[in-house]
Every structure is written in C-alpha cells, then in structure tokens.
Scaffold this active site. Structure first.
Site, PDB file in Angstrom:
ATOM      1  N   GLY A   1       0.840  -1.204   0.000  1.00 17.59           N
ATOM      2  CA  GLY A   1       0.000   0.000   0.000  1.00 17.59           C
ATOM      3  C   GLY A   1       0.868   1.244   0.000  1.00 17.59           C
ATOM      4  O   GLY A   1       2.025   1.235  -0.450  1.00 17.59           O
ATOM      5  N   SER A   2       0.322   2.304   0.576  1.00 16.64           N
ATOM      6  CA  SER A   2       0.977   3.612   0.484  1.00 16.64           C
ATOM      7  C   SER A   2       2.304   3.695   1.216  1.00 16.64           C
ATOM      8  O   SER A   2       3.076   4.628   0.989  1.00 16.64           O
ATOM      9  CB  SER A   2       0.047   4.685   1.037  1.00 16.64           C
ATOM     10  OG  SER A   2      -1.136   4.706   0.275  1.00 16.64           O
ATOM     11  N   THR A   3       2.597   2.744   2.104  1.00 14.14           N
ATOM     12  CA  THR A   3       3.900   2.807   2.770  1.00 14.14           C
ATOM     13  C   THR A   3       5.024   2.743   1.746  1.00 14.14           C
ATOM     14  O   THR A   3       6.116   3.243   1.969  1.00 14.14           O
ATOM     15  CB  THR A   3       4.076   1.659   3.778  1.00 14.14           C
ATOM     16  OG1 THR A   3       3.930   0.416   3.088  1.00 14.14           O
ATOM     17  CG2 THR A   3       3.036   1.730   4.891  1.00 14.14           C
TER      18      THR A   3
END
Lengths: 548, 432
Positions: A287-289
C-alpha cells in the site's frame, strides 16, 4: 635395508594414510582397503629386520614372523585411529530409519544430552525456551514465554526436527561454537558432555508481550527495531503455533508422540499459515507505505524536491486505466507539494512521480533497499519483490500503480521496517539482529554480536528529506493519530487493496526523544484502513519503546 | 630344585594388581557412587589376585627358572578380561543360575591356573612330545570330525560339543595338537621340504613330504564349508603357513599357500551364501542394518563413542552391542578405555608375541623351537583375526580374544599354551 629406504617408506606410508583419510568416508571403503595393503607393504619395508647372512634360517624366519605380526597390529591400529578419532562424528551421526524401525546410536539419545541443551532467553533473562526434567525423570523442551515462543520455534528430534532459532542456532544450543573449538574438543576427548550454550535475544519481553497483545490473534505481523543497531526489540506474528505441543524428545512416551502428531495434523488442516513467521516470511502488497521508496528514488535521482508542486485533479488516466484519487483533504484544491502528496498519501501525485522516474530507476531504488535479496537474519526470511512478472513495470499503468504501492508488489514487514530504519539512520541499513550474544550457562559471554551495516539505501541528505516528510505526515498529514507528546515521531500509513476482501492495514513509523531511534512496521491482514487499525498499534508500541 | 625369588615377575605383577584395584573402584563408583564394598563385591577380584600371586610365589618356591615376563603379561590380560566381565555382569543379566558372569569367568580362570600348574609340575621337558606327532594329528582330526557330526550350532557356526553339564569347543585344543604335529613333522623333514627334488634345471616341490601338509590344507577348507567358520579356517591355515615358513624359510610356499587359500575362499563365496553375507556386512553393515549389520554398527558406535580416553570403566553403554562379552570384548574396551586403552591392549598382545618368539629363539632343541614358535603364532594369529574383525579390517569371525573374552574352552587352551611356552623357556635357563 638402508635407512634411506626405510625413511622413504615411512614417509610414503604417512602420505598414503593422510590421502586415504582425506578421500575415503569409511574404513571398509574398497579404496581404503587397497591403500591399507600398500601401507602393509611400506610398513613391512620400514620395519623389516636386517639380519646378516650368517644368521640361521629358523632364527631369521622367526624374527620375520614377529615383524609381520607387528605390521598386522599396526593395521589394526590404523583402523582403530579412524574409528575412534577421525571418523567418529560421521559414525555417531549415521542413522537408518524405515519409519517404524530406527537404527541409531543409543548413546546419543541418553538423557543427559538432551537435558543439557541451552536456553533461549529474552534480553532481560526471561526464559523463552529451556529443557526441564519432568517428574518422570525425562527431559522436556518447554517454552514458558508464550508471546515469543514461536520465535524460538520447536525442537522435536523425535518427529519434526526443528525450526526458527532452535534450528538456526542448533549448534550453539547443543554446545558447539566457533569461538571455543579447543575447549569443546578437549571435552569430547575427555568424554565430558559440553553443556549447550544459552542464546540471549535482543527481544524486550514487555514490548513483545504488548505487540502480541495488540495484534490480538488477528492475522498479521509486527516488527519493532532499534534503527541504529538493528536490534529487534519485538517481533510478533499471528496466527501461530504452540511449540510446547510439538516438542517431543527421543524419550517421549507414545501418548506424547500421538498428541504431537494430532496437533501437527490440526496445524496442517487449519490452512492459515500458522507455521509461517509473518514478520519475515509473510509477503503483502505494501500500500501507500511504499511511497517512501518511490520518494527516495525521486529525491536521490534529483528528479524532484519536497517542495516541487504536482497537480491532482481527483483522477489520472494512464493508458486506458483511470486512477481515482480518494485521499485529497480538500476536493477543491488541485495543487500539492511533494511533501503534502506524501503526507496526504495522494496516489495521483505518486503515479505521476513514478512515471517520471521510470521503471529502471524505481527498480534500482527498491533494490538499494534490499528488494529481491534475502535479508541477513537469524530467522528464515522471504525476499521482497517489486513485481511478480518483470513485464509488469514496462506498462505505464503497471509502473504508475506500483509507484503508490499496489500492482504486484510483495513486501515483508521486516523489509518495511528496514526501509524506515534507513530513513532515520542517515540512509544506512543496519543488519537486523535477533540474537544479542551467546553465553555459557554461567553467563560467561562466548560470542557478542556487534551492530553491522548491511547496505546504504540512499544518501544521508535524501534520508533527511524523507524523515522530514514522514514527520510532516504525523504533524499535519493523515498519520496525525501517531503524535506522541514530547517526542519526535514520523510515520506513514498504508491501506493495501487486495481484490474483494477488506484491505491490509499498514503502518510504518519512527520515534525518539532527541532524535529518532525506534522503528516500527505493522501489518494487519484484511482489517481495514491503515490509519484506523495499524496506526494505533504502531503508536502504542513506539510509546512503549520510548519508555524503556 | 632350590627356591629362587622371581623378582622381575613380582615387580611386573604390580601392574595387573593396580589394574584390578583401580578398575574395580571405577566400576563400583560409576554404578553406586560409593566405594563401601562388601565381601561379596570384591571376593572375585581378591581370589584372582590370590591365584596370580600364589602362582608366582609357587614358581619361586619350586625354583622355576623360566621366563619372568610372560606370566605378568598373561595376568594383565586375563585380569582385564575378568574386570570386563565384572563390569558387564550387572548390565547383561545373562545368569544361568549357578554363577554370575564374573564368577564363571573366575572359575574358568581357576581351572586354567590349575592346568598351568599341572603343566609346569608334571611335564618333564617337551622333547618327548615329538614322538606322539601322529597321535596328536589323529586326535586333532578326530575332534574336528566329532564336532562336525555331533556339534551344535551357536550363532551360525558349528563349533560346540554339548557334554550335558557344559558345552566345550574342541576346536580350541585342535590348534595345540596341530602345532605339536607340525613342529615334530617339520623338524623331521625340514631339509627335504626346503630343497625339493632336482630334475635337470627344475626344482620340484617334494610332493610326498608335502602330502600331510596338503591334507591339512584340505581340512581347513573343509572347516569353512562344513562348520561355516571362516575365522578358524584362516587360523588353522595361517598356523600351517607360518610354521612352514619358519621351518623352511621358503617365501614361495607362503605365497602359493595364500594364493590357493584366497582362491578357495573366492569359490566358497560363490557357493555358499552365508560367506557372501559376511563379506557384504563387513564392507557395508548399513546394507542390512536391522539384521546382519546390526552388531557391527553397534560396535562402531561404541568405538566412536570412546574417542581418545574412553568414557571410563562403567560409564559407557557396552550392553548395547549384542554378544559383547565374547565377540566384541574389544569394542567394550574401546568404548570405556578409549583409543589409549585399545592401543595399550594391542601393545600387550604384541609384547606377548615377541616374548613367545624370544623363547622360541632361545630354545636349544629344534623341535622345542618350532613348537614354541607355533604356539606363539597360535596366540598372535587368534588375536589378530578377532581384533581385525572387530575394527572391520577383516570380516568378523567367531574366534575369541585370548585371555579376555568370556569362555572356558579358549581360556583353558590359552593357559595350556602359556604353560608349554613357560616350560620351553625353562630349558633355555638350564642351558645357561
């Protein structure tokens, strides 16, 4: 016979013995037996009595017979030296098993050997694994500290072998180490059992308990590290197994064996990966990590600065694919700096950034963080991957979605923790360490592990920039829930879409008093949004770490 | 004869006495953790020591002038054997009821000492034995035949005669009878056999004089076939070859003999499956680890466990080796006394052989010389074959380890040999 021939024969004999011992496995290897014949001849030459011609036949022949006996006894001696000194470990470890009948050295199974296996301890001495003598006089391997039991793994010589630390540190636990070869060799010669060494972990038992409790049995994994030393302070995994139920020794009773087999069957049938250590072996879309890595690539290549402004109009069409932006704080605002794009986790901004960066530079950035390589660690690890098929990144749509953390990315929590650690450690990644030292049962340190650098992931300047972005994300962006009064905190949430099921919740973050020190990575499978599910866990752990 | 003190012998006997005391101490310490002994624990050792010391003193009293090293060597080895049986007794539990393993061994030893005394007391020299060479040969052949026909099989070999009260191995005595016959025969015809006939440029072997030898050769092959006993065949044939060589100095005979024997073994290998199995298990016991290979594998484990210094008497697990007390006594020594122990035992046997041959060298009468050399070869070859079998230098055979293995027949025979050797050494003393 002259002394010269005798000496030559002796030298040749010695060479033959050395060659034979080095190249043959067994005393009755036909090649070794052939060498023994040559040896007999050479020894015969070396020992043959020189008797003058005037010696009577029967006197001479009698001396010859004695010499022949001498050679014969020497050959027996050669076999003895092999079996008792040179081949002994090979012989003792040889086992034959049909599944129901086993031929093995019964001495090795003698009780005292197992009862002396070393302990596995947490950093404060809390016992994670030890061998206890039962009331019936039989040793049992027990794991009294539940929250870290699966890190120890199981030790099940009668059925399933060993895993995790019990496997990777088997040599030390059973009393063998590089540092004390001589001592152990002397013990072996004197037939003293060398007691197994204790291994002391970097694990903080309170943090570990808390991590385990916060995960609460939900599938997922947590890693808490000291960014500067690589010391793993907590590593939680769920769902998991109870090694107490698998650890059956060679002296186990039939009921214990049956119970262990039943439990093993249930583990296999539950089919939810209970034997997988999720923090190091579980691979998830990040995801956005992952935007952290895209950002690092962009900053490192000089393509952008944190202040560069990008347009985000709520949607972006790449090829025929439309990327919908759901993360804008204000639907009417269309321009954002890169720092804001990171803090508000804007997919459209990072899609553009990734397309600018290109597949090869993004790949290079990920590889510098260690993607595609097994992380050097004390437990089994799975390497993280940028994509399953190499072609995925060649399409603009694939490249765009990879840049904000979707696509075919597969990343372990440990890898994301190391990415975060690089950010606060001036761009360098320390080798993660779970074992701090190996010591004797009395506490004398045999092997103290030192912090080491694994690799440089980015320049110190880039690292400082990303640190700023991560702190902004906590101070003003979507990770504001992670604020801890009086501490420097940075972080990034992630909500990784996985088809029809609820998304994986991610959080990576760091915290420190004067400067960032502790790093956390949290993933909870199919649990919802990162900021609601993973972030509170990460924040609680950072808070606890700061109070150590 | 006037009494004379055998000082060297007495001094050397200190070593077996120490071995007995220290050995017993460790055996009891390992088992019970205490050294509080009762009479029942130590009377076996004390009785043995009494026998040894009594024998030496008695030899001094009668003014016996023979060799002073041989007897301490034998006392050392048989003391070690007794110690081993004391050590194995609590773990083996093969109690026939009338005596424990150690007690039986002591009784055999007492009988053996009796035989030794008898030999030294009643034999007047050894020269007269040559007159009975054919008698010896016939008795020997008779014993072999009787064993073949009426013998019982134990562990696949037909070597035992069941006399109701005890089972005996007549094969043991046959070895001594064979040596007496060969010594006398070779002494009579040595020169003829060594030279052979000259027929123009060729030298033919003296066939008529070799015939009795060839009969011997045939008999030993027959033993392999009918008694299923490779070890004894090798032993009988080895004695024959060694004595032939000692008497004639002809290497060609030895080579020819070895070649034909190897050929015969090769044929036997293909004709009889049990010989093949033995070879197979020797080369790779793991080919049949549950059956035929089990014993050698366990022996290997024991040797390997011993390492350099051994576990110490009483601290190992020799009971894991099947038939440890007779076939694999050496492996038990290897486990508990280590490489140092096994090499020391090897050295003791080599000293025994050297000493025996020295007696032969120094004897005056050529028959006695051959006799003593032959008897020494019997002891040495037996030892070599069983030790080689234990360490897998050769396939394992059912031969016993002289003086150490449990068993009455071999102990009696070996003490008879020692008695004859001592007697032979006495004639040396008289020469001086």
């Amino acid at each position: 016979m002259s002394w010269f021939i005798r000496t030559a024969a002796l030298v040749a004999a010695t060479a033959i013995v050395a060659y034979g011992v080095a190249t043959t496995e067994d005393r009755t290897d036909p090649r070794w037996l052939a060498l023994l014949l040559m040896l007999a001849l050479l020894w015969g030459i070396a020992l043959w009595p020189s008797l003058g011609r005037q010696v009577r036949t029967m006197d001479r022949t009698m001396v010859h017979v004695v010499a022949a006996f001498g050679v014969g006894f020497l050959l027996v001696g050669a076999q003895l030296v092999r079996v008792q000194a040179l081949d002994r470990e090979r012989i003792q470890s040889r086992i034959y098993s049909t599944g129901t009948e086993v031929v093995a050295d019964p001495r090795r199974q003698a009780l005292e050997e197992e009862s002396q296996r070393g302990r596995i301890l947490a950093s404060d001495g809390t016992v994670i694994a030890e061998t206890q003598m039962g009331d019936d006089g039989r040793p049992r391997r027990v794991y009294p500290f539940g929250p870290a039991a699966y890190l120890a793994g199981y030790y099940s010589p009668a059925l399933y072998g060993a895993t995790n630390l019990e496997l990777s540190y088997d040599a030390a636990l059973s009393g063998r180490s590089e540092a004390r070869r001589l001592r152990e060799w002397v013990d072996g010669i004197l037939n003293r059992p060398t007691p197994g060494y204790d291994i002391v972990l970097t694990i903080d038992p309170e943090l570990q308990s808390q991590a385990d409790r916060l995960l609460g049995g939900r599938p997922g994994g947590i890693v808490v590290l000291d960014a500067h030393t690589g010391a793993v302070l907590a590593m939680a995994s769920a769902p998991t197994f109870d090694p107490n139920q698998l650890s059956v020794g060679t002296t186990a009773s039939e009921e214990e064996l049956t119970a262990a087999r039943t439990y093993w069957e249930s583990l296999q049938q539950s089919n939810d990966g209970r034997l997988v250590l999720r923090p190091t072996q579980g691979r998830y879309p990040p995801g956005s990590t992952f935007k952290t890595i895209t950002l690092a690539g962009a900053l490192e290549s000089g393509l952008a600065t944190l202040d560069k402004v990008y347009r985000d109009e709520g949607a972006l069409t790449v090829d025929s694919r439309v990327i919908i932006e759901q993360n804008r704080p204000d639907p009417n605002r269309v321009s954002y700096t890169l720092e804001e794009g990171y803090g508000y986790s804007l997919n459209v901004v990072f899609a553009q950034l990734g397309l600018e960066l290109g597949a090869s530079r993004l790949t290079e950035a990920a590889q510098r963080f260690g993607f595609g390589e097994p992380i050097p660690f004390d437990l089994p690890v799975a390497p993280s991957a940028l994509s399953v098929s190499p072609e995925h990144l060649t399409s603009p749509a694939g490249l765009a979605e990879t840049s904000f953390g979707q696509g075919q990315l597969l990343v372990t929590p440990l890898q994301m923790a190391l990415v975060t650690a690089a950010v606060v450690n001036d761009g360098q990644i320390a080798v993660p360490r779970l074992v701090d030292r190996i010591q004797t049962p009395a506490g004398e340190v045999v092997d103290q592990r030192q912090p080491e650098t694994w690799r440089r992931a980015m320049s110190a300047d880039t690292a400082a920039q990303i640190e700023r972005a991560m702190r902004w994300s906590v101070e003003q962006g979507y990770a504001s829930g992670a604020q801890i009064p009086g501490a420097i905190v940075g972080g990034k949430t992630g909500t990784a879409e996985v088809g029809d099921r609820p998304p994986h919740a991610w959080f990576i973050g760091f915290a420190g008093r004067e400067e960032p020190q502790y790093v956390v990575a949290v993933v909870v499978e199919n649990a919802g949004s990162g900021s609601e599910v993973a972030l509170p866990i990460g924040k609680a752990l950072l808070e606890a770490a700061l109070q150590r | 004869m006037a009494a004379r003190i055998r000082l060297l012998e007495l001094q050397l006997l200190v070593l077996p006495a120490l071995l007995g005391i220290v050995g017993l101490l460790t055996v009891y310490l390992s088992g019970t953790g205490t050294t509080r002994w009762t009479w029942a624990d130590i009377w076996v050792s004390l009785a043995f020591m009494g026998l040894v010391l009594g024998t030496s003193v008695w030899l001094s009293l009668i003014g016996f002038s023979g060799d002073q090293v041989l007897f301490p060597l034998v006392a050392m080895l048989s003391g070690l054997g007794l110690l081993l049986s004391q050590r194995l007794q609590p773990v083996l539990r093969d109690d026939p009821g009338w005596a424990t393993l150690a007690q039986r061994q002591l009784i055999y030893l007492a009988l053996s000492f009796g035989l030794l005394w008898g030999t030294l007391t009643f034999l007047r020299g050894l020269e007269w034995l040559r007159r009975y060479k054919y008698t010896a040969a016939i008795i020997g052949l008779g014993l072999i035949l009787v064993t073949m026909i009426f013998g019982i099989e134990i562990q696949g070999a037909r070597l035992w005669l069941d006399l109701g009260v005890v089972t005996v191995q007549p094969g043991e005595l046959v070895k001594v009878l064979l040596v007496i016959f060969l010594a006398a025969y070779l002494d009579d015809y040595r020169d003829l056999i060594a030279t052979g006939y000259r027929l123009g440029p060729l030298t033919l072997p003296p066939l008529p004089y070799l015939l009795p030898m060839l009969i011997m050769w045939g008999m030993s092959i027959l033993v392999v076939v009918l008694q299923r006993d490779l070890g004894n065949a090798l032993l009988l044939f080895g004695i024959f070859l060694a004595m032939l060589y000692i008497a004639t100095g002809r290497v060609a005979y030895v080579l020819a003999g070895l070649l034909t024997f190897a050929l015969a073994v090769y044929v036997a290998l293909h004709l009889f499956s049990h010989v093949g199995v033995r070879i197979q298990v020797w080369l790779n016991p793991w080919s049949d680890p549950l059956q035929a290979g089990f014993q050698p594998i366990q022996a290997d484990y024991a040797f390997a466990h011993g390492h350099i210094f051994g576990t110490g008497l009483g601290f190992g697990h020799p009971e894991f080796i099947p038939v440890v007390a007779s076939d694999y006594a050496f492996a038990a020594i290897g486990e508990e006394l280590g490489l140092l122990g096994t090499v020391a035992v090897l050295g003791l046997y080599l000293l025994l052989v050297t000493r025996g041959m020295l007696i032969a060298l120094q004897a005056r009468d050529s028959f006695v010389r051959l006799l003593a050399a032959g008897l020494t070869v019997v002891l040495g070859l037996q030892t070599l074959i069983i030790l080689a079998g234990n360490v897998r230098l050769l396939p394992l055979t059912g031969i016993t380890l002289p003086f150490i293995s449990a068993g009455g027949s071999s102990l009696l025979t070996n003490f008879l040999i020692v008695g004859l050797l001592l007697k032979a050494s006495e004639s040396v003393g008289e020469r001086r």
